[in-house]
Design a protein around this motif. Structure first.
Motif: not given
Length: 204
Positions: A121, A153-154, A164-165, A168, A170-173
């Motif tokens: 990541t 996305n990043e 960061s996700l 798939e 935890h996090g945002y996308m």
């Protein structure tokens, strides 16, 4: 400065149900038509690009070239716009990958893909900043950036200073459909970024 961050069209790996990543699949006939439709869409909207930047991977490169041909622009390839490197999973059937390498409940920021392959990541976040820097330092006013879902996305998360996700879960996308783009306007005097729209480049 107007920047259009766009995902490539439908690719062969989508039909093969493979993990795409750096697996270099071409556009399908549908993907070619999507890119052609995008080029018509931009023309009808009166959107004229000064330059087009592209990932060197075939599906993005072909998408960029189709739009570039319509606007008489030769795309410039940037390695920083490549898709996230998933190591030995690249090109593997998705079900086979899940069977051979079950995903852990939590993936660390430093964790690589199976057999210590691919990017972690931190690697991806670092590369997204490099891509942002390479795009933002361009001297032109209207730029189309053709890349891939995960790295786009990043890039968006990096611009917004969001987590960061992870795995798939935890996090945002920010999800990007085939030939979908996010249009950002940058004020070079204040470094202010404004999101103008997010949509698929096709006629309604």
């Amino acid at each position: 400065m107007h920047i259009y961050f766009m995902r490539h069209g439908h690719s062969i790996a989508d039909i093969e149900n493979k993990i795409e990543s750096l697996y270099d699949s071409a556009l399908t006939e549908t993907g070619v038509e999507q890119a052609k439709e995008a080029s018509v869409y931009f023309k009808l909207k009166g959107i004229v690009f000064d330059e087009i930047l592209s990932s060197p991977l075939l599906r993005a490169k072909e998408t960029a070239e189709i739009i570039g041909n319509a606007q008489k622009i030769t795309p410039t390839e940037l390695n920083s716009l490549k898709e996230v490197d998933r190591g030995i999973l690249c090109g593997m059937n998705k079900k086979e990958a899940d069977d051979l390498y079950p995903r852990s409940e939590f993936k660390n920021f430093t964790d690589l893909y199976p057999q210590e392959s691919g990017e972690n990541t931190y690697d991806v976040r670092s590369r997204s900043y490099k891509a942002i820097n390479e795009v933002m330092k361009r001297k032109t006013n209207h730029i189309l950036v053709v890349s891939h879902g995960a790295i786009l996305n990043e890039i968006m998360l990096s611009l917004l200073s969001m987590p960061s996700l992870i795995n798939e879960k935890h996090g945002y996308m920010f999800s990007f459909d085939d030939c979908e783009y996010m249009h950002l306007m940058r004020n070079i005097n204040s470094e202010k970024l404004a999101l103008i729209e997010k949509r698929v480049a096709r006629r309604d």
